[in-house]
Scaffold this motif. Structure first.
Motif, mmCIF file in Angstrom:
data_model
loop_
_atom_site.group_PDB
_atom_site.id
_atom_site.type_symbol
_atom_site.label_atom_id
_atom_site.label_comp_id
_atom_site.label_asym_id
_atom_site.label_seq_id
_atom_site.Cartn_x
_atom_site.Cartn_y
_atom_site.Cartn_z
ATOM 1 N N LEU A 221 -5.563 -3.567 -2.838
ATOM 2 C CA LEU A 221 -5.047 -3.712 -4.199
ATOM 3 C C LEU A 221 -5.000 -5.165 -4.669
ATOM 4 C CD1 LEU A 221 -1.967 -1.294 -3.926
ATOM 5 C CD2 LEU A 221 -4.285 -0.704 -4.650
ATOM 6 N N THR B 167 -9.316 -3.268 -8.019
ATOM 7 C CA THR B 167 -8.474 -2.504 -8.954
ATOM 8 C C THR B 167 -7.525 -3.400 -9.737
ATOM 9 O OG1 THR B 167 -6.851 -0.720 -9.125
ATOM 10 C CG2 THR B 167 -6.738 -2.056 -7.166
ATOM 11 N N THR C 193 -6.585 4.108 -5.912
ATOM 12 C CA THR C 193 -7.204 3.193 -4.948
ATOM 13 C C THR C 193 -6.649 3.418 -3.551
ATOM 14 O OG1 THR C 193 -7.652 1.505 -6.626
ATOM 15 C CG2 THR C 193 -7.541 0.766 -4.337
ATOM 16 N N TYR D 62 -3.706 1.850 -9.170
ATOM 17 C CA TYR D 62 -3.158 1.574 -7.841
ATOM 18 C C TYR D 62 -3.116 2.854 -7.003
ATOM 19 C CZ TYR D 62 -1.397 -3.270 -7.901
ATOM 20 O OH TYR D 62 -1.283 -4.633 -7.875
#
Length: 449
Positions: free
Chosen positions: A346, A412, A430, A427
């Motif tokens: 992330l 992302t 991902t 989030y």
């Protein structure tokens, strides 16, 4: 509330910070319209979140370059003013979330003490100038593009010509023809070229691209120059910005990027206007200081007898370590030195992890970390004999996941967690996708197509 500036904070930065503090005070008293204040704070890196009353602070790191001490300072600021999280972005910035508006001037002052700025990280300005994270150590590069990238950043920072444009303006500098900085999707993209003059002397220059962009209508940049000498690059960009500022759309926001101006008038007419603007520039040429970034000390010396990457892979006993070397480590152009790439889920790193990473850098690498355009980090000048140790220490921090910049390494934005423009939880998806790929398709960490 007075801000205790350290002696390290420049006069220009002090004025910026005090002006922000004053504007916040006037805004909260109701004497400044919200839209006018929004435009002002955005150009100072202060961005409204989905949640009322808190801000995202975007920290501007030109070409992603950061020292260990600067990383620690950002971590400390996140603990003090935000949530303790550092979010790396695709423009090689770091963002802090859930910051109170009233705290943003003090946060900025703490960062400026470590020579870090927020100025023009958001808004209708020249955004952070990005570059290939491998610049300076890339085996494919004709020369190090770090000096010209830094020169562009410095030249346009606080420059009056780009403080209130119709829309944002993005510049990227790749280190080689491989174009790892994605020059073709930027307002101005640069790809280095090395030619020789009539005397046989090498001449640095760039293939210059203009008018690229993504969004709802993605457009590839067009070639403005196949080769433009390095000293002409900054004047050319200034002239481009002046043309964009003068002729670009200012009413219809969705049509206000430079790619639409180029589509409307055509490349030939666009470059004609650029040439006219160039004649009126104060600087017809602008030389950058290459020596400012010259590598010195132990890092300037080749390391004889060092192991090749193939040797390291062949000797690896642990399968996971071997996979990490294969996918996250590369041989630099400097003989015997290695680059180590950190895959970060992330793009998020906790402040305590960042401080421990800084310690690893101080012990094993050059004090020159680069945030990468895929939300990771690059450590430079690591010795072959230190790779096993650095792997163990990174693994303890959760920063030794193999598959850097492969299909398994998803980029992302924060999505609906914080962004008031978002429509999905990027989030969330991902996390699920990366877990699924790791468990069901483990070999995908080798796919970098």
């Amino acid at each position: 509330m007075s801000i205790p500036f350290s002696p390290n904070v420049s006069e220009a930065a002090r004025r910026d910070i005090l002006e922000l503090q004053n504007k916040i005070s006037v805004f909260t008293s109701g004497d400044v319209p919200e839209e006018a204040f929004r435009k002002f704070r955005l150009a100072r890196g202060v961005y409204g979140q989905r949640q009322a009353g808190v801000q995202m602070i975007r920290i501007k790191l030109p070409y992603g370059r950061i020292t260990a001490d600067q990383l620690v300072r950002i971590a400390d600021c996140s603990d003090k003013y935000a949530t303790g999280n550092l979010h790396a972005t695709t423009r090689q910035d770091i963002q802090l979330h859930f910051v109170k508006l009233a705290d943003s001037p003090a946060l900025w002052a703490d960062l400026e003490d470590a020579n870090i700025t927020l100025r023009e990280a958001c808004g209708n300005t020249v955004r952070n100038v990005t570059a290939s994270a491998r610049a300076g150590v890339d085996p494919l590069e004709p020369f190090d593009v770090t000096p010209i990238t830094h020169g562009i950043f410095e030249y346009f920072l606080r420059n009056p010509i780009c403080q209130d444009m119709g829309r944002k303006f993005k510049i990227a500098v790749s280190s080689s023809e491989k174009d790892s900085a994605y020059a073709y999707i930027h307002d101005v993209g640069l790809i280095p070229q090395l030619r020789t003059d009539e005397t046989g002397t090498p001449v640095k220059g760039f293939k210059v691209l203009v008018g690229g962009g993504l969004g709802a209508q993605p457009i590839l940049a067009q070639t403005a120059h196949e080769f433009l000498e390095e000293s002409l690059i900054i004047p050319f960009i200034e002239a481009v910005i002046r043309v964009f500022d003068r002729y670009g759309e200012r009413v219809r926001r969705h049509k206000a990027r430079m790619k639409y101006l180029l589509a409307d008038i055509g490349l030939e007419e666009f470059l004609k206007r650029v040439n006219e603007e160039t004649k009126a520039l104060k600087s017809q040429q602008f030389a950058v200081n290459s020596q400012q970034f010259a590598v010195t000390g132990q890092y300037s010396l080749p390391r004889e007898g060092g192991l090749t990457k193939e040797d390291l892979i062949a000797q690896a006993q642990d399968a996971t370590y071997k996979k990490w070397v294969e996918t996250n480590v590369f041989e630099q152009k400097q003989k015997g030195w290695y680059g180590v790439q950190l895959r970060v889920l992330l793009g998020d790193m906790h402040a305590e992890t960042a401080r421990k990473l800084a310690d690893i850098v101080r012990q094993y690498a050059a004090d020159d970390i680069r945030v990468t355009v895929n939300q990771g980090y690059l450590l430079r000048y690591v010795k072959a004999e230190d790779l096993a140790n650095i792997y163990e220490k990174l693994n303890e921090l959760g920063l030794a996941e193999p598959g850097f910049d492969t299909t398994a390494d998803i980029t992302t934005c924060p999505g609906t967690d914080t962004c008031n423009l978002a429509i999905s939880s990027s989030y969330g998806i991902t996390r699920v996708l990366e877990k699924m790929m790791k468990e069901e398709f483990p070999d995908i960490v080798y796919n970098n197509d």
